[in-house]
Design a protein around this motif. Sequence first.
Motif, PDB file in Angstrom:
ATOM      1  N   VAL A 147      -6.081  11.823  17.496  1.00  0.00           N
ATOM      2  CA  VAL A 147      -6.639  10.624  18.111  1.00  0.00           C
ATOM      3  C   VAL A 147      -8.156  10.567  17.918  1.00  0.00           C
ATOM      4  O   VAL A 147      -8.726   9.492  17.702  1.00  0.00           O
ATOM      5  CB  VAL A 147      -6.264  10.566  19.602  1.00  0.00           C
ATOM      6  N   ALA A 148      -8.817  11.729  17.963  1.00  0.00           N
ATOM      7  CA  ALA A 148     -10.269  11.759  17.779  1.00  0.00           C
ATOM      8  C   ALA A 148     -10.674  11.195  16.425  1.00  0.00           C
ATOM      9  O   ALA A 148     -11.712  10.531  16.295  1.00  0.00           O
ATOM     10  CB  ALA A 148     -10.783  13.191  17.928  1.00  0.00           C
ATOM     11  N   ILE A 190      -2.604   6.655   6.833  1.00  0.00           N
ATOM     12  CA  ILE A 190      -2.118   8.018   7.076  1.00  0.00           C
ATOM     13  C   ILE A 190      -1.383   8.044   8.411  1.00  0.00           C
ATOM     14  O   ILE A 190      -1.981   7.809   9.464  1.00  0.00           O
ATOM     15  CB  ILE A 190      -3.271   9.038   7.086  1.00  0.00           C
ATOM     16  N   TYR A 191      -0.096   8.326   8.342  1.00  0.00           N
ATOM     17  CA  TYR A 191       0.715   8.494   9.550  1.00  0.00           C
ATOM     18  C   TYR A 191       0.770   9.981   9.887  1.00  0.00           C
ATOM     19  O   TYR A 191       1.063  10.811   9.016  1.00  0.00           O
ATOM     20  CB  TYR A 191       2.128   7.967   9.333  1.00  0.00           C
ATOM     21  N   VAL A 192       0.495  10.318  11.131  1.00  0.00           N
ATOM     22  CA  VAL A 192       0.519  11.715  11.560  1.00  0.00           C
ATOM     23  C   VAL A 192       1.565  11.861  12.657  1.00  0.00           C
ATOM     24  O   VAL A 192       1.428  11.300  13.749  1.00  0.00           O
ATOM     25  CB  VAL A 192      -0.853  12.180  12.073  1.00  0.00           C
ATOM     26  N   ARG A 211      -2.953   6.695  11.742  1.00  0.00           N
ATOM     27  CA  ARG A 211      -1.989   6.167  12.710  1.00  0.00           C
ATOM     28  C   ARG A 211      -1.237   7.321  13.368  1.00  0.00           C
ATOM     29  O   ARG A 211      -0.335   7.908  12.769  1.00  0.00           O
ATOM     30  CB  ARG A 211      -1.023   5.234  11.981  1.00  0.00           C
ATOM     31  N   PRO A 212      -1.597   7.720  14.604  1.00  0.00           N
ATOM     32  CA  PRO A 212      -0.822   8.755  15.302  1.00  0.00           C
ATOM     33  C   PRO A 212       0.561   8.215  15.671  1.00  0.00           C
ATOM     34  O   PRO A 212       0.694   7.083  16.135  1.00  0.00           O
ATOM     35  CB  PRO A 212      -1.649   9.039  16.559  1.00  0.00           C
ATOM     36  N   VAL A 213       1.570   9.026  15.449  1.00  0.00           N
ATOM     37  CA  VAL A 213       2.941   8.656  15.800  1.00  0.00           C
ATOM     38  C   VAL A 213       3.497   9.778  16.668  1.00  0.00           C
ATOM     39  O   VAL A 213       3.674  10.902  16.190  1.00  0.00           O
ATOM     40  CB  VAL A 213       3.823   8.460  14.555  1.00  0.00           C
ATOM     41  N   ILE A 214       3.747   9.481  17.932  1.00  0.00           N
ATOM     42  CA  ILE A 214       4.227  10.502  18.864  1.00  0.00           C
ATOM     43  C   ILE A 214       5.714  10.303  19.079  1.00  0.00           C
ATOM     44  O   ILE A 214       6.151   9.250  19.548  1.00  0.00           O
ATOM     45  CB  ILE A 214       3.469  10.427  20.209  1.00  0.00           C
ATOM     46  N   GLY A 270       0.800  -1.208   0.000  1.00  0.00           N
ATOM     47  CA  GLY A 270       0.000   0.000   0.000  1.00  0.00           C
ATOM     48  C   GLY A 270       0.831   1.256   0.000  1.00  0.00           C
ATOM     49  O   GLY A 270       2.055   1.237  -0.197  1.00  0.00           O
ATOM     50  N   LEU A 271       0.162   2.377   0.200  1.00  0.00           N
ATOM     51  CA  LEU A 271       0.802   3.684   0.260  1.00  0.00           C
ATOM     52  C   LEU A 271       0.705   4.226   1.677  1.00  0.00           C
ATOM     53  O   LEU A 271      -0.324   4.074   2.342  1.00  0.00           O
ATOM     54  CB  LEU A 271       0.132   4.652  -0.711  1.00  0.00           C
ATOM     55  N   ALA A 272       1.768   4.857   2.131  1.00  0.00           N
ATOM     56  CA  ALA A 272       1.785   5.489   3.447  1.00  0.00           C
ATOM     57  C   ALA A 272       1.825   6.998   3.255  1.00  0.00           C
ATOM     58  O   ALA A 272       2.733   7.515   2.585  1.00  0.00           O
ATOM     59  CB  ALA A 272       2.994   5.024   4.251  1.00  0.00           C
ATOM     60  N   ILE A 273       0.836   7.700   3.786  1.00  0.00           N
ATOM     61  CA  ILE A 273       0.814   9.163   3.706  1.00  0.00           C
ATOM     62  C   ILE A 273       1.389   9.717   4.998  1.00  0.00           C
ATOM     63  O   ILE A 273       0.876   9.418   6.086  1.00  0.00           O
ATOM     64  CB  ILE A 273      -0.617   9.702   3.474  1.00  0.00           C
ATOM     65  N   PHE A 274       2.451  10.500   4.903  1.00  0.00           N
ATOM     66  CA  PHE A 274       3.095  11.110   6.073  1.00  0.00           C
ATOM     67  C   PHE A 274       2.614  12.554   6.205  1.00  0.00           C
ATOM     68  O   PHE A 274       2.734  13.349   5.262  1.00  0.00           O
ATOM     69  CB  PHE A 274       4.616  11.116   5.917  1.00  0.00           C
ATOM     70  N   VAL A 275       2.094  12.893   7.393  1.00  0.00           N
ATOM     71  CA  VAL A 275       1.650  14.259   7.669  1.00  0.00           C
ATOM     72  C   VAL A 275       2.338  14.728   8.946  1.00  0.00           C
ATOM     73  O   VAL A 275       1.908  14.400  10.059  1.00  0.00           O
ATOM     74  CB  VAL A 275       0.119  14.336   7.836  1.00  0.00           C
ATOM     75  N   PRO A 276       3.428  15.486   8.846  1.00  0.00           N
ATOM     76  CA  PRO A 276       4.092  16.007  10.048  1.00  0.00           C
ATOM     77  C   PRO A 276       3.313  17.189  10.613  1.00  0.00           C
ATOM     78  O   PRO A 276       2.855  18.064   9.858  1.00  0.00           O
ATOM     79  CB  PRO A 276       5.454  16.442   9.531  1.00  0.00           C
ATOM     80  N   VAL A 277       3.135  17.238  11.928  1.00  0.00           N
ATOM     81  CA  VAL A 277       2.347  18.316  12.517  1.00  0.00           C
ATOM     82  C   VAL A 277       3.027  18.851  13.768  1.00  0.00           C
ATOM     83  O   VAL A 277       3.633  18.114  14.540  1.00  0.00           O
ATOM     84  CB  VAL A 277       0.916  17.848  12.873  1.00  0.00           C
TER      85      VAL A 277
END
Length: 459
Positions: A113-114, A97-99, A123-126, A65-72
């Motif tokens: 998370v909501a 979607i990785y955030v 997928r939240p990544v802290i 698949g594809l992984a979408i990275f969204v840095p915040v």
Amino acid sequence: MGGLVLTGLDALVRELTLFAAVGFLVGGIGDLVVDLAWLSHRLRHGTTRRPISSLPAAAAEQPGGLAIFVPVWDEALVIGAMLRTALARYAHPHFRIYVGCYPNDRATIDAVVAVAERDPRVRPVIGSRPGPTTKADNLNTMWRAMRRDDVASGERTRAVVLHDAEDVVHPAELRVFDALIDQHPLVQIPVLPLIDREARLVSGHYADEFADSHGRQMVLRAALGAGLPLSGVGCAIAVEVLEALADAHGAPFDQNSLTEDYELGLRAGALGYAACFARVEDVDGELVAVRAFFPSTLTDAVRQKGRWMTGIALAGWDRIGWARATHLADHWMRMRDRRAPIAVIVLAAAYLASVGWGLSAVVHLATGLPTPPVDRGLQAILNVNAGLLVWRLAWRAASTGRAYGWREALWSLPRAVIGNLIAMFAAIRAAGQYARLLTGAPPHWDKTTHVFPGEATPL
């Protein structure tokens, strides 16, 4: 005594004018060569758009698949709407979607998370380090999380797609990436800034610049085989490319860079990975592109442009240097990328000369002394520059009109002045940032405030 002062003023104005005129002439000829090269490419190959129906259909059925990275960082006000819109728009069977979040940004974590609680594709990544670090450091944290997920699931992600927290994604973009990523390990689609009608001059100048850059210049760059810098959004990178960069540099994204997207595209090109700038129309004839609001205030625009100038034209020059000796097209494009600080100096000289001419005319009128004639050689350069300026503004208006319509094409003319002012203040900020980097100060994510256009509906 007064005559000597006036003579000195006239001499200073004349030298400033000559310096600016020669600078404009060199830059104008360079732009003219780009325009003619693009025209030649367009005449030979026709339209730069291709219908989505022409893309390979079988590629989407391949495993992985594809992984979408969204840095915040500090994006609680926009990230929820962005994620909900992306989830509603994407019509793709296999993506996640990785955030990337920071432990000291609780509001953003809660917003992510909501959405994740209602859709497991988010997928939240802290990270372990408090923010802000750099955008590249955030991306590397998501990269490591994705690799762990691949090991746990036994599946290999095909490509990583980059987006920002304010992006409005196109429903068909994953289809485009899926179809092209095997042939082109790096794929960039156009970016079309949204125009804030209440801040048309500042926000709109981004629309003018991207309409020209992503409508013509990136197309030409790809056609010439020069390294294709990524825009940090709306781009897909094959996992094999990121693995190769990690092997060569320790991590796929260089966390010491202020413009990791720009550098990544050029570094990947140096390793032999082909890039594609994809201008594709969906079934309705709409350009598959990323839409987003850019800064709408002078302060934020100067901050963003200052970071770009520091990362590309100053620190980036130190960090990635030039292309291999025989690749003249790549040298040419990198030189154009790095001309911004010099162009700003020329521009400042031109504005100072304009003020000086006005002051000199007033003093000559008040004293009755004759105004010195303009040298014939200088006058010839000024005449050529006037023609080049009209040509450049016409191209700018045409590019904007093609992307946004004739009204915005007319607005592009006064916005050229606003863009010049922003560039001059950004250059001052960039010089300060670069000086701090040279003294050993660590780079950090100097982001601007983002807005999202409500719960965007499907195109």
